[in-house]
Motif scaffolding. Structure first.
Motif, PDB file in Angstrom:
ATOM      1  N   TYR A  88       0.580  -0.713   0.345  1.00 29.66           N
ATOM      2  CA  TYR A  88       0.264   0.168  -0.093  1.00 29.66           C
ATOM      3  C   TYR A  88       0.897   0.967   0.178  1.00 29.66           C
ATOM      4  N   ASN A  89       0.151   2.571  -0.359  1.00 31.74           N
ATOM      5  CA  ASN A  89       1.076   3.427  -0.795  1.00 31.74           C
ATOM      6  C   ASN A  89       0.289   4.308   0.502  1.00 31.74           C
ATOM      7  N   VAL A  90       1.135   5.239   0.343  1.00 34.13           N
ATOM      8  CA  VAL A  90       1.018   5.929   2.316  1.00 34.13           C
ATOM      9  C   VAL A  90       0.093   6.117   1.316  1.00 34.13           C
ATOM     10  N   SER A  91      -1.113   6.883   0.901  1.00 33.08           N
ATOM     11  CA  SER A  91      -1.964   7.966   0.124  1.00 33.08           C
ATOM     12  C   SER A  91      -3.092   6.916   0.408  1.00 33.08           C
ATOM     13  N   GLU A  92      -2.802   5.666   0.568  1.00 35.73           N
ATOM     14  CA  GLU A  92      -3.781   4.670   0.441  1.00 35.73           C
ATOM     15  C   GLU A  92      -4.011   4.151   2.271  1.00 35.73           C
ATOM     16  N   ILE A  93      -3.399   4.449   2.997  1.00 31.19           N
ATOM     17  CA  ILE A  93      -4.016   4.555   4.532  1.00 31.19           C
ATOM     18  C   ILE A  93      -3.984   5.541   5.661  1.00 31.19           C
ATOM     19  N   MET A  94      -5.188   5.625   6.143  1.00 29.89           N
ATOM     20  CA  MET A  94      -5.644   6.714   6.930  1.00 29.89           C
ATOM     21  C   MET A  94      -5.438   6.258   8.660  1.00 29.89           C
ATOM     22  N   VAL A  95      -4.822   7.244   9.740  1.00 34.21           N
ATOM     23  CA  VAL A  95      -5.217   6.754  11.234  1.00 34.21           C
ATOM     24  C   VAL A  95      -6.076   7.514  11.504  1.00 34.21           C
ATOM     25  N   GLY A  96      -6.547   7.415  12.715  1.00 34.32           N
ATOM     26  CA  GLY A  96      -7.302   7.484  12.918  1.00 34.32           C
ATOM     27  C   GLY A  96      -7.483   7.192  14.707  1.00 34.32           C
ATOM     28  N   SER A  97      -8.628   7.653  15.205  1.00 37.61           N
ATOM     29  CA  SER A  97      -8.363   7.929  16.976  1.00 37.61           C
ATOM     30  C   SER A  97      -8.663   6.526  17.035  1.00 37.61           C
ATOM     31  N   GLY A  98      -8.399   5.413  17.027  1.00 39.08           N
ATOM     32  CA  GLY A  98      -8.672   4.242  16.975  1.00 39.08           C
ATOM     33  C   GLY A  98      -9.435   3.183  16.017  1.00 39.08           C
ATOM     34  N   ALA A  99      -9.309   2.109  16.230  1.00 43.45           N
ATOM     35  CA  ALA A  99     -10.229   1.641  14.627  1.00 43.45           C
ATOM     36  C   ALA A  99     -11.892   1.529  14.486  1.00 43.45           C
TER      37      ALA A  99
END
Length: 399
Positions: A88-99
């Motif tokens: 996965y490219n970093v543009s295909e990853i999103m980090v959030g405040s917990g799953a």
């Protein structure tokens, strides 16, 4: 004052309600054993704590990009390559405040009013509520106990309508601990690809797998399936970081961008310090992950037979996660209760053992017990339940 219809229609979290009641009894001086909470009882590994503290001392206490620190997204991409051979490219990853927050954001990004999401039962309590909050409609398909609580491709095909937008696959499962095989995933995925149905693959328990079982991400099966899948994961269960609130989504860049835009107007960004802890979680030593997994498996093997020795209690042995999900209907009947909810309430108030009734998971005849607590407490809890049931059966027989 009038509240919005969307919140009035919500069903409160059963697990949080049980945990709150157990804590209330504890504050009153009662020796309650809580088997309701879904979090490891181990502290976060020291190297992760040290990395977070170091980040604060180095001045990393400001805003970050809404989708997460580039260094964390790179660590997640490396983890996906290392563990699942997925790129996965970093543009295909999103980090959030917990799953949980990531799932909420996903449904807000993909659902319009009336869109349907297939939710296999038993389900994690928040899935249907999050779908409803996004204006969607949860469509339930029963994973039968005879099939280890998993739905089949035939069931899925029969539940699809022109409004079907997505399906949720949680493997290993909360609450059952069961894992889909590669063959089962392949059959389900082929139907999803054919019908352009998004696969929401919740893999939060992927590191907690026991015996000869193994975990496969459905996205690993082919490029076409990967393109149709959004992986949801995080550090909460694998690294005992529930309170740190770091989860992520990986998948289609267009969806990830929409989720990121939404998050920018809700949380701004995941907590900065927690992100630095998560970087260490993924890039640092993984010994403690395996040690915790081994401890959970040992507890499972130690108490499983004792649980199924309780009159009327039957249970499919879980392959992963840290929950037992026994059928308690016959036990409740033998004990003189009209349903499992009443039985669960009596267990808490009289036996001082907190379990979660299966009604919260769409399975009325079951209860969920978490073995994410010490073996001593687990054995004591099972003994209490057994003694309580024996006493109730005796009362019924004498009546």
């Amino acid at each position: 004052m009038k509240l919005a219809n969307r919140v009035q229609a919500l069903t409160p979290s059963t697990t949080l309600a049980i945990t709150a009641k157990a804590k209330e009894l504890k504050t009153q001086g009662h020796d309650v054993i809580g088997l309701g909470a879904g979090e490891p009882d181990f502290n976060t590994p020291q190297n992760i704590i040290d990395a977070a503290v170091r980040s604060m001392n180095e001045g990393h206490t400001k805003y970050t990009p809404s989708a997460g620190l580039p260094a964390l997204k790179n660590a997640i991409a490396a983890k996906l390559k290392r563990d699942q051979d997925l790129e996965y490219n970093v543009s295909e990853i999103m980090v959030g405040s917990g799953a949980k927050h990531v799932l909420y954001t996903l449904f807000q990004a993909i659902l319009d009013a009336g869109d349907e999401v297939i939710v296999p039962t038993p389900y994690w309590v928040s899935y249907p509520e999050q779908v409803k909050l996004a204006g969607g409609i949860p469509v339930y398909i029963e994973g039968k106990e005879a099939n280890d609580f998993k739905i089949t491709a035939e069931q899925l095909a029969g539940g699809i309508t022109p409004k079907t937008r997505a399906i949720i696959i949680n493997s290993p499962s909360n609450p059952t601990g069961m894992i889909y095989t590669n063959e089962e995933l392949q059959a389900i995925a082929e139907i999803c690809v054919k019908n352009e149905i998004l696969i929401v693959s919740d893999e939060i328990y992927e590191k907690l797998v026991y015996g000869s079982a193994s975990h496969t991400s459905i996205a690993q099966l082919s490029d076409a399936i990967k393109e149709q899948t959004i992986i949801i994961n995080g550090v909460s269960k694998s690294h005992s970081m529930t309170g740190w609130r770091i989860g992520y989504a990986a998948g289609n860049e267009k969806i990830i961008k929409a989720m990121t835009n939404l998050a920018s107007h809700s949380t701004s960004n995941p907590t900065t310090t927690a992100q630095y802890g998560a970087i260490e979680a993924y890039n640092g030593p993984q010994d403690t992950v395996n040690e915790m997994r081994d401890a959970f498996e040992s507890r499972l093997n130690a108490i499983y037979g004792k649980l199924t020795a309780i009159p009327g209690m039957t249970c499919v042995k879980p392959q992963g996660a840290f929950y037992l999900f026994p059928n308690a209907k016959k036990t409740a009947d033998l004990s003189g209760y009209s349903n499992v909810d009443e039985f669960s309430q009596a267990l808490l108030e009289e036996a001082l053992v907190a379990v979660v009734p299966g009604s919260g998971f769409g399975a009325d005849d079951y209860i969920r017990l978490s073995y994410a607590t010490s073996l001593d407490q687990l054995e004591k809890a099972i003994e209490r339940i057994h003694s309580f049931v024996n006493a109730k059966i005796e009362q019924v027989q004498q009546a």
